[in-house]
Design an enzyme around this catalytic site. Structure first.
Site, PDB file in Angstrom:
ATOM      1  CB  THR A   1     -69.814 -10.021 -13.621  1.00  0.00           C
ATOM      2  OG1 THR A   1     -68.532 -10.285 -13.079  1.00  0.00           O
ATOM      3  CG2 THR A   1     -69.737  -9.970 -15.126  1.00  0.00           C
TER       4      THR A   1
ATOM      5  NE  ARG B   1     -60.006 -15.000 -12.205  1.00  0.00           N
ATOM      6  CZ  ARG B   1     -61.279 -14.706 -12.427  1.00  0.00           C
ATOM      7  NH1 ARG B   1     -61.623 -13.482 -12.780  1.00  0.00           N
ATOM      8  NH2 ARG B   1     -62.206 -15.601 -12.306  1.00  0.00           N
TER       9      ARG B   1
ATOM     10  CG  ASP C   1     -66.498 -15.998 -17.029  1.00  0.00           C
ATOM     11  OD1 ASP C   1     -66.039 -15.253 -16.146  1.00  0.00           O
ATOM     12  OD2 ASP C   1     -67.703 -16.263 -17.122  1.00  0.00           O
TER      13      ASP C   1
ATOM     14  CB  THR D   1     -72.571 -13.473 -13.859  1.00  0.00           C
ATOM     15  OG1 THR D   1     -71.870 -13.021 -12.705  1.00  0.00           O
ATOM     16  CG2 THR D   1     -73.957 -13.968 -13.448  1.00  0.00           C
TER      17      THR D   1
ATOM     18  N   GLY E   1     -65.560 -17.730 -13.003  1.00  0.00           N
ATOM     19  CA  GLY E   1     -65.036 -17.604 -14.353  1.00  0.00           C
ATOM     20  C   GLY E   1     -64.257 -18.804 -14.845  1.00  0.00           C
TER      21      GLY E   1
END
Ligand code: ASP
Length: 339
Positions: free
Chosen positions: A209, A237, A240, A260, A263
């Site tokens: 991420t 899904r 975060d 990161t 999540g």
């Protein structure tokens, strides 16, 4: 009498803000830096990644830092720096956001992003987006041009349809050979029927991420995060990254944060807002606040947190083997880490 009340209210609000600053630990009572910037490109695993891979990430992070530094040096805003740096990383195929994003079990890309302005507490978030080339810019558009703050999948796509200048692409534009291979490998490791409930595999740890947090020359903080989620994530899904208060948070009274990692854990522990609250209400330094959350809320291996506080202090913290990350500021700091 009415005016007296308003006056005393104003004085107490000001007193409150002053208290915020006078209770800072001495290390924080310094002149504010002109600007500061932190970036991440997800969790890294230097033990299993090739030197070539590490170098490709390092070069990408360096260029991302240069882009952000230039904007801030020239008195651009923190929110612009966040958006532009993330756009660059979304186009970079090594990172798991935009081009190069992970694939779901259905071999599709579902992209998530969020952005927050620490001055206005303006927020914009989108999840499950499939055709917007730069998800962070869609999140910013939600913040700037909508009365709502969070759009999902088809609703987010419809909102994007109304923004004539946002570039759209086919879903397979985001696919790279490497991410296809990662999905195939994961599918072989885990029975397809249970890919989303199987044990964690080595592949899961390469999340990749991207995120940015910035302090600009006006003293304003901003943060943003963008991701494709984990390889083989279940359709629908949500992690975060698009959740304000989990992966992304910015508040001029405290700090700007991007996270990161796993999540689900970052949502459970409302990580980014917890860091901010520890600074604002308990007087912790940025580093102490990040370390507290990493050590006392999250578990080893869960992920990393990058932040910049209202003074321009920066911190890159993680409880994994490594994190792709970097920091730059107006005092000459320019550092990139891949381990
Ligand atoms: N936190 C992201 C998610 O769970 C993944 C990551 O940070 O790499 O979707």
């Amino acid at each position: 009498m009415k005016y007296l009340c308003i006056f005393s209210l104003a004085v107490s609000i000001l007193a409150c803000d002053t208290t915020d600053q006078t209770t800072q630990s001495p290390e924080k009572i310094t002149a504010r830096k002109k600007y500061a910037l932190v970036i991440h490109g997800g969790i890294s695993d230097p033990l299993t990644m090739s030197q070539e891979k590490l170098e490709a990430h390092e070069e990408g992070l360096r260029e991302a830092l240069r882009i952000g530094k230039k904007i801030l040096e020239e008195n651009g805003t923190g929110i612009d720096a966040v958006e532009q740096v993330i756009r660059y990383l979304e186009d970079h195929p090594e990172f798991n956001a935009g081009k190069g994003a992970s694939l779901t079990t259905e071999r599709k890309h579902e992209l998530d992003a969020s952005i927050m302005d620490g001055k206005t507490l303006g927020i914009g978030a989108i999840t499950g987006v499939t055709t917007v080339r730069h998800p962070i810019s869609l999140a910013r558009r939600v913040m700037d041009s909508s009365k709502h703050v969070f759009f999902w999948n088809t609703g987010a796509e419809e909102f994007a349809d109304r923004q004539s200048d946002l570039e759209r692409v086919e879903n397979d534009f985001f696919t790279t050979e490497e991410k296809k291979a990662a999905l195939e490998e994961k599918m072989q490791e885990t029975a397809l029927s249970c890919i989303t409930c199987g044990p964690e595999t080595a592949r899961d740890s390469f999340y990749g991420t991207v995120g940015v947090a910035a302090l600009d020359s006006y003293g304003n903080l901003a943060a943003g995060t963008s991701t494709g989620g984990g390889t083989g994530k279940q359709h629908g899904r949500i992690g975060d990254s698009p959740v304000i208060g989990a992966a992304t948070y910015a508040n001029n009274h405290s700090c700007a944060i991007s996270c990161t990692g796993k999540g689900e854990e970052f949502i459970r522990h409302t990580v980014s807002v917890q860091v901010s609250s520890l600074i604002r209400y308990q007087g912790l330094s940025l580093q102490a606040a990040v370390d507290t959350v990493l050590q006392q809320r999250l578990k080893p291996g869960d992920g990393g947190i990058i932040g910049v506080d209202k003074w321009g202090n920066t911190y890159l913290g993680y409880n994994t083997n490594g994190m792709f990350c970097g920091a730059a500021d107006s005092d000459g700091l320019f550092e990139v880490r891949v381990k």
